[in-house]
Design a protein around this motif. Structure first.
Motif, PDB file in Angstrom:
ATOM      1  N   ALA A  20      -1.702  26.601  -4.772  1.00 63.02           N
ATOM      2  CA  ALA A  20      -0.422  26.761  -4.066  1.00 63.02           C
ATOM      3  C   ALA A  20      -0.581  27.708  -2.875  1.00 63.02           C
ATOM      4  O   ALA A  20      -0.055  27.444  -1.785  1.00 63.02           O
ATOM      5  N   ILE A  21      -1.330  28.789  -3.079  1.00 67.83           N
ATOM      6  CA  ILE A  21      -1.543  29.723  -1.977  1.00 67.83           C
ATOM      7  C   ILE A  21      -2.393  29.076  -0.896  1.00 67.83           C
ATOM      8  O   ILE A  21      -2.128  29.252   0.304  1.00 67.83           O
ATOM      9  N   SER A  22      -3.398  28.315  -1.285  1.00 60.93           N
ATOM     10  CA  SER A  22      -4.228  27.616  -0.304  1.00 60.93           C
ATOM     11  C   SER A  22      -3.397  26.645   0.529  1.00 60.93           C
ATOM     12  O   SER A  22      -3.571  26.548   1.746  1.00 60.93           O
ATOM     13  N   LEU A  23      -2.489  25.949  -0.120  1.00 66.32           N
ATOM     14  CA  LEU A  23      -1.599  25.036   0.600  1.00 66.32           C
ATOM     15  C   LEU A  23      -0.693  25.801   1.556  1.00 66.32           C
ATOM     16  O   LEU A  23      -0.483  25.386   2.700  1.00 66.32           O
ATOM     17  N   SER A  24      -0.179  26.918   1.099  1.00 69.45           N
ATOM     18  CA  SER A  24       0.677  27.747   1.956  1.00 69.45           C
ATOM     19  C   SER A  24      -0.097  28.283   3.155  1.00 69.45           C
ATOM     20  O   SER A  24       0.411  28.286   4.281  1.00 69.45           O
ATOM     21  N   LYS A  25      -1.330  28.727   2.895  1.00 62.82           N
ATOM     22  CA  LYS A  25      -2.156  29.224   4.006  1.00 62.82           C
ATOM     23  C   LYS A  25      -2.392  28.127   5.035  1.00 62.82           C
ATOM     24  O   LYS A  25      -2.282  28.370   6.237  1.00 62.82           O
ATOM     25  N   TYR A  26      -2.705  26.942   4.577  1.00 66.69           N
ATOM     26  CA  TYR A  26      -2.957  25.845   5.508  1.00 66.69           C
ATOM     27  C   TYR A  26      -1.696  25.511   6.298  1.00 66.69           C
ATOM     28  O   TYR A  26      -1.756  25.267   7.506  1.00 66.69           O
ATOM     29  N   ASN A  27      -0.557  25.544   5.641  1.00 70.88           N
ATOM     30  CA  ASN A  27       0.713  25.289   6.310  1.00 70.88           C
ATOM     31  C   ASN A  27       0.961  26.321   7.410  1.00 70.88           C
ATOM     32  O   ASN A  27       1.363  25.976   8.528  1.00 70.88           O
ATOM     33  N   VAL A  28       0.701  27.583   7.111  1.00 69.65           N
ATOM     34  CA  VAL A  28       0.890  28.643   8.108  1.00 69.65           C
ATOM     35  C   VAL A  28      -0.117  28.476   9.245  1.00 69.65           C
ATOM     36  O   VAL A  28       0.224  28.679  10.425  1.00 69.65           O
ATOM     37  N   GLU A  55      -0.921  38.358   4.327  1.00 62.66           N
ATOM     38  CA  GLU A  55      -0.315  38.533   3.000  1.00 62.66           C
ATOM     39  C   GLU A  55      -0.780  37.461   2.028  1.00 62.66           C
ATOM     40  O   GLU A  55      -1.058  37.753   0.858  1.00 62.66           O
ATOM     41  N   LEU A  56      -0.879  36.216   2.497  1.00 61.32           N
ATOM     42  CA  LEU A  56      -1.357  35.139   1.638  1.00 61.32           C
ATOM     43  C   LEU A  56      -2.804  35.377   1.225  1.00 61.32           C
ATOM     44  O   LEU A  56      -3.177  35.119   0.074  1.00 61.32           O
ATOM     45  N   GLN A  57      -3.614  35.875   2.144  1.00 66.43           N
ATOM     46  CA  GLN A  57      -5.009  36.169   1.801  1.00 66.43           C
ATOM     47  C   GLN A  57      -5.088  37.266   0.750  1.00 66.43           C
ATOM     48  O   GLN A  57      -5.915  37.204  -0.169  1.00 66.43           O
ATOM     49  N   ALA A  58      -4.234  38.273   0.871  1.00 66.17           N
ATOM     50  CA  ALA A  58      -4.203  39.363  -0.116  1.00 66.17           C
ATOM     51  C   ALA A  58      -3.820  38.817  -1.495  1.00 66.17           C
ATOM     52  O   ALA A  58      -4.411  39.200  -2.513  1.00 66.17           O
ATOM     53  N   GLN A  59      -2.831  37.910  -1.528  1.00 65.56           N
ATOM     54  CA  GLN A  59      -2.434  37.300  -2.795  1.00 65.56           C
ATOM     55  C   GLN A  59      -3.581  36.467  -3.375  1.00 65.56           C
ATOM     56  O   GLN A  59      -3.855  36.519  -4.576  1.00 65.56           O
ATOM     57  N   TYR A  60      -4.244  35.706  -2.503  1.00 59.47           N
ATOM     58  CA  TYR A  60      -5.363  34.870  -2.937  1.00 59.47           C
ATOM     59  C   TYR A  60      -6.467  35.751  -3.529  1.00 59.47           C
ATOM     60  O   TYR A  60      -7.016  35.444  -4.595  1.00 59.47           O
ATOM     61  N   ASP A  61      -6.780  36.841  -2.847  1.00 61.94           N
ATOM     62  CA  ASP A  61      -7.830  37.740  -3.320  1.00 61.94           C
ATOM     63  C   ASP A  61      -7.481  38.339  -4.686  1.00 61.94           C
ATOM     64  O   ASP A  61      -8.339  38.427  -5.572  1.00 61.94           O
ATOM     65  N   ALA A  62      -6.221  38.731  -4.861  1.00 58.29           N
ATOM     66  CA  ALA A  62      -5.786  39.295  -6.143  1.00 58.29           C
ATOM     67  C   ALA A  62      -5.905  38.253  -7.260  1.00 58.29           C
ATOM     68  O   ALA A  62      -6.389  38.557  -8.356  1.00 58.29           O
ATOM     69  N   LEU A  63      -5.465  37.043  -6.970  1.00 49.58           N
ATOM     70  CA  LEU A  63      -5.567  35.984  -7.973  1.00 49.58           C
ATOM     71  C   LEU A  63      -7.013  35.603  -8.246  1.00 49.58           C
ATOM     72  O   LEU A  63      -7.375  35.276  -9.387  1.00 49.58           O
ATOM     73  N   ASN A  64      -7.852  35.650  -7.227  1.00 56.40           N
ATOM     74  CA  ASN A  64      -9.255  35.327  -7.421  1.00 56.40           C
ATOM     75  C   ASN A  64      -9.926  36.344  -8.344  1.00 56.40           C
ATOM     76  O   ASN A  64     -10.773  35.986  -9.158  1.00 56.40           O
ATOM     77  N   THR A  65      -9.517  37.596  -8.234  1.00 54.58           N
ATOM     78  CA  THR A  65     -10.019  38.625  -9.141  1.00 54.58           C
ATOM     79  C   THR A  65      -9.618  38.295 -10.581  1.00 54.58           C
ATOM     80  O   THR A  65     -10.439  38.380 -11.502  1.00 54.58           O
ATOM     81  N   GLU A  66      -8.370  37.903 -10.767  1.00 59.13           N
ATOM     82  CA  GLU A  66      -7.903  37.501 -12.096  1.00 59.13           C
ATOM     83  C   GLU A  66      -8.671  36.271 -12.582  1.00 59.13           C
ATOM     84  O   GLU A  66      -9.047  36.168 -13.749  1.00 59.13           O
ATOM     85  N   TYR A  67      -8.904  35.335 -11.677  1.00 58.79           N
ATOM     86  CA  TYR A  67      -9.630  34.107 -12.023  1.00 58.79           C
ATOM     87  C   TYR A  67     -11.041  34.441 -12.520  1.00 58.79           C
ATOM     88  O   TYR A  67     -11.490  33.898 -13.531  1.00 58.79           O
ATOM     89  N   GLN A  68     -11.713  35.356 -11.836  1.00 54.50           N
ATOM     90  CA  GLN A  68     -13.053  35.757 -12.259  1.00 54.50           C
ATOM     91  C   GLN A  68     -13.008  36.407 -13.642  1.00 54.50           C
ATOM     92  O   GLN A  68     -13.906  36.197 -14.467  1.00 54.50           O
TER      93      GLN A  68
END
Length: 78
Positions: A20-28, A55-68
């Motif tokens: 969802a964040i990736s889609l939002s980033k692409y939209n922006v 801001e979207l990149q920061a959210q992505y990075d936070a979620l990526n940490t959780e994903y790892q």
């Protein structure tokens, strides 16, 4: 009765959020491309879009940490 999520469930949920964040980033990014293509550029809009990307990149990075963390939980179940 409390139902705890399994690591595979968490992985799926985090992946959905990352997508969802990736889609939002692409939209922006597309909106930024459009805004920059105008002859009469609105710098305020361009700045706002750039802030959204940050801001979207920061959210992505936070979620990526959780994903790892979830992946580690799958690889090394306790």
């Amino acid at each position: 009765m409390a139902i705890e999520l399994q690591a595979a469930d968490k992985k799926s949920i985090v992946e959905q959020h990352l997508k969802a964040i990736s889609l939002s980033k692409y939209n922006v990014e597309l909106s930024l491309l459009e805004a920059n293509s105008l002859t009469d550029k609105n710098q305020g809009s361009i700045d706002a879009l750039n802030i959204q990307l940050i801001e979207l990149q920061a959210q992505y990075d936070a979620l990526n940490t959780e994903y790892q963390s979830v992946l580690a939980e799958i690889e090394n179940p306790s």
